[in-house]
Design a protein around this motif. Structure first.
Motif, PDB file in Angstrom:
ATOM      1  N   PHE A 192       0.848  -1.194   0.000  1.00 57.55           N
ATOM      2  CA  PHE A 192       0.000   0.000   0.000  1.00 57.55           C
ATOM      3  C   PHE A 192       0.876   1.234   0.000  1.00 57.55           C
ATOM      4  O   PHE A 192       2.031   1.211   0.436  1.00 57.55           O
ATOM      5  N   THR A 193       0.318   2.310  -0.506  1.00 58.37           N
ATOM      6  CA  THR A 193       0.998   3.597  -0.526  1.00 58.37           C
ATOM      7  C   THR A 193       0.089   4.645   0.107  1.00 58.37           C
ATOM      8  O   THR A 193      -1.137   4.479   0.168  1.00 58.37           O
ATOM      9  N   VAL A 194       0.688   5.702   0.603  1.00 59.02           N
ATOM     10  CA  VAL A 194      -0.050   6.850   1.136  1.00 59.02           C
ATOM     11  C   VAL A 194       0.399   8.088   0.370  1.00 59.02           C
ATOM     12  O   VAL A 194       1.490   8.120  -0.204  1.00 59.02           O
ATOM     13  N   ASP A 195      -0.438   9.103   0.370  1.00 60.83           N
ATOM     14  CA  ASP A 195      -0.161  10.293  -0.435  1.00 60.83           C
ATOM     15  C   ASP A 195       1.127  10.993  -0.015  1.00 60.83           C
ATOM     16  O   ASP A 195       1.872  11.500  -0.862  1.00 60.83           O
ATOM     17  N   THR A 196       1.396  11.010   1.282  1.00 63.35           N
ATOM     18  CA  THR A 196       2.568  11.755   1.738  1.00 63.35           C
ATOM     19  C   THR A 196       3.881  11.069   1.381  1.00 63.35           C
ATOM     20  O   THR A 196       4.924  11.704   1.327  1.00 63.35           O
ATOM     21  N   TYR A 197       3.858   9.743   1.149  1.00 58.48           N
ATOM     22  CA  TYR A 197       5.036   8.999   0.691  1.00 58.48           C
ATOM     23  C   TYR A 197       4.664   8.249  -0.582  1.00 58.48           C
ATOM     24  O   TYR A 197       4.705   7.022  -0.643  1.00 58.48           O
ATOM     25  N   GLY A 198       4.291   8.994  -1.595  1.00 57.48           N
ATOM     26  CA  GLY A 198       3.767   8.370  -2.802  1.00 57.48           C
ATOM     27  C   GLY A 198       4.750   7.494  -3.541  1.00 57.48           C
ATOM     28  O   GLY A 198       4.351   6.611  -4.301  1.00 57.48           O
ATOM     29  N   ASP A 199       6.050   7.719  -3.314  1.00 54.15           N
ATOM     30  CA  ASP A 199       7.061   6.941  -4.038  1.00 54.15           C
ATOM     31  C   ASP A 199       7.509   5.706  -3.273  1.00 54.15           C
ATOM     32  O   ASP A 199       8.408   4.996  -3.713  1.00 54.15           O
ATOM     33  N   HIS A 200       6.897   5.428  -2.134  1.00 57.27           N
ATOM     34  CA  HIS A 200       7.314   4.284  -1.314  1.00 57.27           C
ATOM     35  C   HIS A 200       6.131   3.357  -1.077  1.00 57.27           C
ATOM     36  O   HIS A 200       5.052   3.807  -0.695  1.00 57.27           O
ATOM     37  N   ALA A 201       6.356   2.072  -1.306  1.00 51.03           N
ATOM     38  CA  ALA A 201       5.314   1.073  -1.085  1.00 51.03           C
ATOM     39  C   ALA A 201       5.601   0.331   0.217  1.00 51.03           C
ATOM     40  O   ALA A 201       6.712  -0.185   0.426  1.00 51.03           O
ATOM     41  N   PHE A 202       4.623   0.302   1.094  1.00 51.23           N
ATOM     42  CA  PHE A 202       4.732  -0.415   2.365  1.00 51.23           C
ATOM     43  C   PHE A 202       4.178  -1.828   2.188  1.00 51.23           C
ATOM     44  O   PHE A 202       3.147  -2.029   1.539  1.00 51.23           O
ATOM     45  N   GLU A 203       4.841  -2.789   2.790  1.00 52.56           N
ATOM     46  CA  GLU A 203       4.441  -4.181   2.650  1.00 52.56           C
ATOM     47  C   GLU A 203       3.638  -4.630   3.865  1.00 52.56           C
ATOM     48  O   GLU A 203       3.904  -4.223   4.991  1.00 52.56           O
ATOM     49  N   GLY A 204       2.634  -5.474   3.607  1.00 54.66           N
ATOM     50  CA  GLY A 204       1.814  -6.018   4.672  1.00 54.66           C
ATOM     51  C   GLY A 204       1.228  -7.356   4.274  1.00 54.66           C
ATOM     52  O   GLY A 204       1.582  -7.932   3.240  1.00 54.66           O
ATOM     53  N   ARG A 205       0.307  -7.835   5.096  1.00 53.60           N
ATOM     54  CA  ARG A 205      -0.321  -9.121   4.835  1.00 53.60           C
ATOM     55  C   ARG A 205      -1.764  -9.077   5.342  1.00 53.60           C
ATOM     56  O   ARG A 205      -2.046  -8.458   6.371  1.00 53.60           O
ATOM     57  N   VAL A 206      -2.661  -9.734   4.619  1.00 53.84           N
ATOM     58  CA  VAL A 206      -4.065  -9.754   5.004  1.00 53.84           C
ATOM     59  C   VAL A 206      -4.210 -10.589   6.279  1.00 53.84           C
ATOM     60  O   VAL A 206      -3.814 -11.759   6.316  1.00 53.84           O
TER      61      VAL A 206
END
Length: 304
Positions: A192-206
């Motif tokens: 997922f990405t957020v607007d304030t760090y648009g160039d960075h993708a954070f990793e997670g798991r459902v």
């Protein structure tokens, strides 16, 4: 060429505190706020004193309960002496059994009076402790609703002093369309990405898929909860909007081609490949696809 490729489910989401990561700290007793030791944005540790109520009334009740306990212990001591004296007289035949039973009764009542006084003292001591508002969790002060000098009343509900949020325990609520929710499973990896760090993708798991639907603007969505580790070099905050991609099919080192190179006719894919000295139309068998690439199952070889 070969590359990792995956089909994803896209959704928008919101960062939320996990269960237990947002706590509204209140008071269990009534009184005037004598000191408020924190402000919005302060970082606190678990057990740190956040506020202090005027404790004079509670201390007076504790002292009164202490004096009552001492008095009960003195009375019980005299009752014990009297019981022992009358038992000796009863053994010598100078006292009736009824009189001896009366002293036993006085001793038993004194013993129970001491126990009751100890319980009252324990309650009064606990009330003194309640006048100090301590942090139940470590975190950051998100809001303050009570100021020094104000009087709080805890007769019916605990008044909220402030709200604490643990920034290390956040999660993403992804609102997945009903047409895609069937492809989402617990344990699937996601980014997922957020607007304030648009160039960075954070990793997670459902971690969960909520069974109850969320209807917004007449669109049926289901919440998929994405758990992630708190990033060290970036700060995520509750209520940030996210763009979520949940991978439901993944291929490692799959033979793939950019999507713009694949053409379709009557539902069948084909490409133009270099053969000899010219370009030749070549039918292919396509597999999964993501935003930019299509998996090639048959029809082409690596390097074509």
């Amino acid at each position: 060429a070969r590359r990792d490729i995956g089909a994803v489910v896209k959704a928008t989401g919101v960062i939320k505190p996990r269960v237990g990561a947002e706590v509204r700290v209140g008071s269990r007793v009534s009184g005037a706020v004598e000191h408020l030791y924190v402000q919005i944005g302060d970082t606190v540790r678990k057990g740190q004193v956040l506020a202090q109520l005027d404790e004079r009334d509670f201390v007076s009740r504790r002292d009164e309960a202490t004096a009552a306990l001492r008095q009960a212990e003195v009375n019980m001591g005299y009752a014990r002496i009297e019981r022992d004296r009358r038992r000796a007289l009863l053994a010598s035949g100078f006292l009736s059994p009824a009189d001896a039973d009366a002293t036993d009764r006085a001793w038993a009542m004194g013993e129970q009076q001491v126990a009751a006084s100890r319980a009252v003292l324990a309650f009064a001591t606990t009330q003194v402790g309640y006048s100090r508002i301590a942090a139940p969790i470590g975190g950051v002060v998100a809001s303050v609703s009570t100021q020094e000098g104000e009087t709080v009343a805890a007769s019916f509900a605990a008044p909220t002093f402030l709200t604490l949020i643990d920034p290390a325990r956040l999660e993403v609520w992804a609102y997945v369309d009903e047409t895609d929710i069937g492809r989402v499973r617990v344990g699937q990896s996601s980014t997922f990405t957020v607007d304030t760090y648009g160039d960075h993708a954070f990793e997670g798991r459902v971690s969960a898929v909520y069974p109850k639907a969320e209807i917004r603007d007449n669109v049926v969505n289901y919440i998929a909860v994405i758990r992630f580790a708190a990033p060290r070099d970036r700060t995520l905050r509750p209520e940030m909007t996210t763009t979520v991609r949940i991978a439901h099919q993944m291929r490692t080192a799959a033979l793939a081609l950019p999507s713009r190179a694949v053409r379709w006719q009557s539902g069948r894919p084909y490409v133009f490949a270099q053969r000899g000295g010219g370009m030749e139309r070549v039918p292919i068998t396509a597999g999964i696809r993501d935003e930019s690439y299509v998996e090639i199952i048959a029809g082409l070889r690596e390097g074509d």
